[in-house]
Design a protein around this motif. Structure first.
Motif, PDB file in Angstrom:
ATOM      1  N   ALA A 168       3.844  15.384  -2.810  1.00 37.63           N
ATOM      2  CA  ALA A 168       4.289  15.948  -4.079  1.00 37.63           C
ATOM      3  C   ALA A 168       3.583  15.300  -5.260  1.00 37.63           C
ATOM      4  CB  ALA A 168       5.805  15.795  -4.222  1.00 37.63           C
ATOM      5  N   VAL A 169       3.512  13.973  -5.275  1.00 37.50           N
ATOM      6  CA  VAL A 169       2.896  13.307  -6.426  1.00 37.50           C
ATOM      7  C   VAL A 169       1.399  13.575  -6.465  1.00 37.50           C
ATOM      8  CG1 VAL A 169       2.420  11.048  -5.373  1.00 37.50           C
ATOM      9  CG2 VAL A 169       2.983  11.205  -7.805  1.00 37.50           C
ATOM     10  N   SER A 170       0.769  13.731  -5.296  1.00 38.57           N
ATOM     11  CA  SER A 170      -0.668  14.018  -5.287  1.00 38.57           C
ATOM     12  C   SER A 170      -0.977  15.359  -5.938  1.00 38.57           C
ATOM     13  CB  SER A 170      -1.207  14.006  -3.850  1.00 38.57           C
ATOM     14  OG  SER A 170      -0.846  15.179  -3.139  1.00 38.57           O
ATOM     15  N   LYS A 171      -0.040  16.297  -5.863  1.00 45.37           N
ATOM     16  CA  LYS A 171      -0.265  17.646  -6.391  1.00 45.37           C
ATOM     17  C   LYS A 171      -0.318  17.677  -7.918  1.00 45.37           C
ATOM     18  CE  LYS A 171       2.126  19.617  -2.383  1.00 45.37           C
ATOM     19  NZ  LYS A 171       0.985  20.149  -1.652  1.00 45.37           N
ATOM     20  N   ILE A 172       0.200  16.653  -8.568  1.00 44.93           N
ATOM     21  CA  ILE A 172       0.165  16.616 -10.036  1.00 44.93           C
ATOM     22  C   ILE A 172      -0.801  15.542 -10.543  1.00 44.93           C
ATOM     23  CG2 ILE A 172       2.514  17.540 -10.212  1.00 44.93           C
ATOM     24  CD1 ILE A 172       3.433  14.689 -10.995  1.00 44.93           C
ATOM     25  N   MET A 173      -1.677  15.092  -9.667  1.00 46.96           N
ATOM     26  CA  MET A 173      -2.640  14.059 -10.043  1.00 46.96           C
ATOM     27  C   MET A 173      -4.047  14.628 -10.098  1.00 46.96           C
ATOM     28  SD  MET A 173      -1.130  10.893  -7.740  1.00 46.96           S
ATOM     29  CE  MET A 173      -1.824   9.503  -8.601  1.00 46.96           C
ATOM     30  N   ASN A 182      -8.253  14.020  -9.783  1.00 47.44           N
ATOM     31  CA  ASN A 182      -9.047  13.292  -8.797  1.00 47.44           C
ATOM     32  C   ASN A 182      -9.140  11.806  -9.126  1.00 47.44           C
ATOM     33  OD1 ASN A 182      -9.416  15.750  -7.560  1.00 47.44           O
ATOM     34  ND2 ASN A 182     -11.638  15.793  -7.773  1.00 47.44           N
ATOM     35  N   GLN A 183      -9.336  11.493 -10.400  1.00 45.28           N
ATOM     36  CA  GLN A 183      -9.468  10.080 -10.770  1.00 45.28           C
ATOM     37  C   GLN A 183      -8.163   9.327 -10.536  1.00 45.28           C
ATOM     38  OE1 GLN A 183      -8.750   9.224 -15.349  1.00 45.28           O
ATOM     39  NE2 GLN A 183     -10.491  10.611 -15.106  1.00 45.28           N
ATOM     40  N   ASP A 184      -7.022   9.991 -10.667  1.00 43.89           N
ATOM     41  CA  ASP A 184      -5.744   9.344 -10.364  1.00 43.89           C
ATOM     42  C   ASP A 184      -5.657   9.000  -8.883  1.00 43.89           C
ATOM     43  OD1 ASP A 184      -5.099   9.907 -13.017  1.00 43.89           O
ATOM     44  OD2 ASP A 184      -3.924  11.687 -12.516  1.00 43.89           O
ATOM     45  N   LEU A 185      -6.067   9.938  -8.030  1.00 45.74           N
ATOM     46  CA  LEU A 185      -6.038   9.703  -6.589  1.00 45.74           C
ATOM     47  C   LEU A 185      -6.930   8.530  -6.207  1.00 45.74           C
ATOM     48  CD1 LEU A 185      -6.337  13.437  -5.382  1.00 45.74           C
ATOM     49  CD2 LEU A 185      -4.241  12.077  -5.562  1.00 45.74           C
ATOM     50  N   ILE A 186      -8.071   8.437  -6.846  1.00 45.77           N
ATOM     51  CA  ILE A 186      -9.008   7.353  -6.563  1.00 45.77           C
ATOM     52  C   ILE A 186      -8.455   6.019  -7.026  1.00 45.77           C
ATOM     53  CG2 ILE A 186     -11.286   6.419  -7.168  1.00 45.77           C
ATOM     54  CD1 ILE A 186     -12.241   9.383  -7.357  1.00 45.77           C
ATOM     55  N   LEU A 187      -7.923   5.971  -8.244  1.00 45.54           N
ATOM     56  CA  LEU A 187      -7.442   4.718  -8.821  1.00 45.54           C
ATOM     57  C   LEU A 187      -6.289   4.133  -8.022  1.00 45.54           C
ATOM     58  CD1 LEU A 187      -7.490   2.613 -11.085  1.00 45.54           C
ATOM     59  CD2 LEU A 187      -5.996   4.115 -12.423  1.00 45.54           C
ATOM     60  N   VAL A 188      -5.321   4.973  -7.649  1.00 49.90           N
ATOM     61  CA  VAL A 188      -4.169   4.457  -6.913  1.00 49.90           C
ATOM     62  C   VAL A 188      -4.573   4.066  -5.497  1.00 49.90           C
ATOM     63  CG1 VAL A 188      -1.857   4.962  -6.061  1.00 49.90           C
ATOM     64  CG2 VAL A 188      -2.543   5.754  -8.332  1.00 49.90           C
ATOM     65  N   GLY A 242     -10.232  15.706   0.688  1.00 40.47           N
ATOM     66  CA  GLY A 242     -10.555  14.363   1.152  1.00 40.47           C
ATOM     67  C   GLY A 242      -9.898  13.289   0.315  1.00 40.47           C
ATOM     68  N   LEU A 243      -9.907  13.472  -1.001  1.00 38.28           N
ATOM     69  CA  LEU A 243      -9.279  12.490  -1.890  1.00 38.28           C
ATOM     70  C   LEU A 243      -7.761  12.496  -1.743  1.00 38.28           C
ATOM     71  CD1 LEU A 243     -11.437  12.988  -5.120  1.00 38.28           C
ATOM     72  CD2 LEU A 243     -11.619  11.167  -3.407  1.00 38.28           C
ATOM     73  N   GLU A 244      -7.171  13.686  -1.569  1.00 40.46           N
ATOM     74  CA  GLU A 244      -5.718  13.772  -1.348  1.00 40.46           C
ATOM     75  C   GLU A 244      -5.320  13.060  -0.062  1.00 40.46           C
ATOM     76  OE1 GLU A 244      -4.882  18.226  -3.281  1.00 40.46           O
ATOM     77  OE2 GLU A 244      -5.219  17.954  -1.134  1.00 40.46           O
ATOM     78  N   ASP A 245      -6.025  13.361   1.011  1.00 45.62           N
ATOM     79  CA  ASP A 245      -5.664  12.790   2.304  1.00 45.62           C
ATOM     80  C   ASP A 245      -5.773  11.271   2.283  1.00 45.62           C
ATOM     81  OD1 ASP A 245      -5.445  15.430   3.016  1.00 45.62           O
ATOM     82  OD2 ASP A 245      -7.192  15.458   4.340  1.00 45.62           O
ATOM     83  N   HIS A 246      -6.856  10.783   1.709  1.00 45.20           N
ATOM     84  CA  HIS A 246      -7.046   9.338   1.637  1.00 45.20           C
ATOM     85  C   HIS A 246      -5.942   8.688   0.803  1.00 45.20           C
ATOM     86  CE1 HIS A 246      -8.982   5.655  -0.121  1.00 45.20           C
ATOM     87  NE2 HIS A 246      -9.121   5.429   1.164  1.00 45.20           N
TER      88      HIS A 246
END
Length: 467
Positions: free
Chosen positions: A126-131, A133-139, A348-352
């Motif tokens: 759920a949180v990934s869906k509102i992030m 790409n840079q948010d996914l990478i940073l976290v 790929g970024l979501e899954d990681h």
């Protein structure tokens, strides 16, 4: 208890049938969700769904199971093993608050390690869906997940590789040549792993012995794996084969895993069998799992969920068995599920991100099929982004072309590129071996030696003399 969700934008009211529908409509666009008929009908509806999802309390995911508890063992696993004490740190947050909390300076790797067992896959999805790409990478960069068998994988500042010497006929000479090629590029610290062209117990044992002979002869601090079905590996162990890691493709629903021919009890039996061999030297993580967005949909086992949420649920299965390696084979299933380079990159970024947030040692097969709207430049971009995000490992295949599985992935020199440009090191035990073997003459800059290591040269010269 399932409930509907509404959002008013101006004079228009948007209605979402239930939490699953809201999650699906909030998902960034991808072809698999369109195929499943769960995608938002417009960018506007998607944005509205994301705003409504941001207001959903995290507690909701504990009370509103997307797949019923009574009918799905993955749901039971998620809810039965949820750590309420770890969840207490974030239990007051909404999905939107959770995003802000993850991005805050307060949240360090130590904080994330404390709360990971309180986060469910659905919360992560759920949180990934509102992030962005840079948010996914940073976290993801802040999520430190390590595992170990004969070396240590996932340390900050390190990037490992799976040496994948597949051959269309399982020819031992072709496999051996690919292994040598990969080792000379510094690949293989995550695992030397073969997808067998002929998948049966006898062939698996043959390939296991081949890899084990090489690892033992040259004292390589790595592990091997034949990516055969889990039940085949159990038979290999019973036959006395040199099994390091147990492999299985996994999905996020019981029905998906049933279509793959196993359940959670099967994995538990395999883990126990592998642990009994005591072949690890620095750790005892003996499982290797692969996943991929679209697997549940392709098996008609997605229960109406979007494919990314199904994918995140697979990480609960992985987490249960303390694996050495997990990787999403992100573009392998094809453009029916991830259409082009943009969708593959996002997935790929979501899954990681989701896997690392849940405490799973996650790598990525940065790949695409030849009928997808993608090319090697797209893979270069995703490889670089994942390297920045702290990905645990990637694939290494001769020329980036898997001639057995017929798909495009990353090559030995691609891994060398990302190590050089980001300064990411191999597993420390493996790096020491590369220095000892004189494969790398400068490991800090990843400069390859210009001469063949004498330990490899002797058998090669002997072969040349035979001719």
């Amino acid at each position: 208890m399932s409930q509907s969700y509404r959002y008013m934008l101006g004079s228009q009211t948007y209605q979402f049938r239930d939490l699953a529908d809201l999650m699906a409509k909030a998902t960034p666009q991808r072809s698999g969700d369109r195929l499943a008929g769960v995608i938002a009908q417009s960018a506007k509806e998607r944005a509205v769904a994301q705003m409504r999802l941001a207001d959903v309390p995290l507690k909701t995911f504990l009370n509103d199971a997307l797949i019923p508890y009574e009918t799905d063992e993955v749901t039971r696993l998620i809810l039965d093993e949820h750590d309420t004490n770890a969840f207490a740190y974030i239990s007051h947050l909404t999905v939107g608050d959770f995003r802000n909390w993850l991005l805050s300076d307060y949240v360090t790797p130590q904080v994330l390690a404390t709360v990971k067992m309180g986060i469910t896959p659905e919360m992560a999805a759920a949180v990934s869906k509102i992030m962005r790409n840079q948010d996914l990478i940073l976290v993801a960069k802040k999520c430190h997940v390590t595992s170990a068998f004969r070396n240590t994988i996932g340390l900050p500042g390190h990037l490992s590789t799976r040496l994948q010497p597949n051959h269309p006929t399982d020819d031992v000479n072709g496999i051996a040549a690919s292994m040598l090629d990969g080792l000379l590029y510094g690949n293989g610290d995550a695992v030397i792993g073969i997808n067998p062209a002929t998948d049966n117990v006898a062939q698996a044992i043959k390939l296991m012995k081949l890899m084990d002979d090489v690892i033992q002869k040259y004292d390589i601090p790595t592990q091997s794996c034949v990516l055969t079905h889990v039940t085949n590996t159990i038979e290999c162990i019973e036959a006395g084969a040199p099994v390091d890691l147990v492999f299985q493709s996994i999905g996020g629903t019981e029905a998906t895993n049933s279509s793959f021919g196993f359940n959670l009890q099967t994995l538990a039996e395999a883990q126990d069998a592998a642990l009994s061999l005591k072949r690890g030297t620095v750790g005892n993580n003996v499982m290797y799992f692969e996943t991929g967005q679209g697997s549940s949909l392709s098996a008609n086992a997605h229960h109406g969920l979007d494919q990314q949420t199904c994918e995140a649920r697979a990480y609960a299965v992985a987490r249960k068995f303390n694996p050495l390696l997990v990787n999403t084979v992100v573009g392998f299933i094809g453009p029916e599920y991830l259409f082009d380079g943009k969708e593959i990159t996002r997935a790929g970024l979501e899954d990681h991100f989701c896997a690392k947030l849940l405490g799973v040692p996650m790598g990525c097969d940065v790949c695409y099929t030849n009928h997808a709207e993608a090319d090697q430049n797209d893979m270069d971009n995703l490889l670089t982004l994942l390297g920045v995000a702290g990905c645990s490992f990637v694939m290494g295949i001769p020329g980036s072309d898997d001639i057995m599985l017929n798909y495009q992935t990353t090559s030995f020199h691609d891994a060398l590129y990302v190590r050089r440009v980001l300064g990411s090191r191999p597993a420390p035990e493996f790096e020491h071996w590369l220095t000892q073997m004189n494969i790398m003459k400068n490991t800090s800059d990843f400069v390859l030696s210009n001469t063949l290591p004498k330990e490899f040269a002797k058998p090669l010269y002997a072969l040349q003399g035979e001719r």
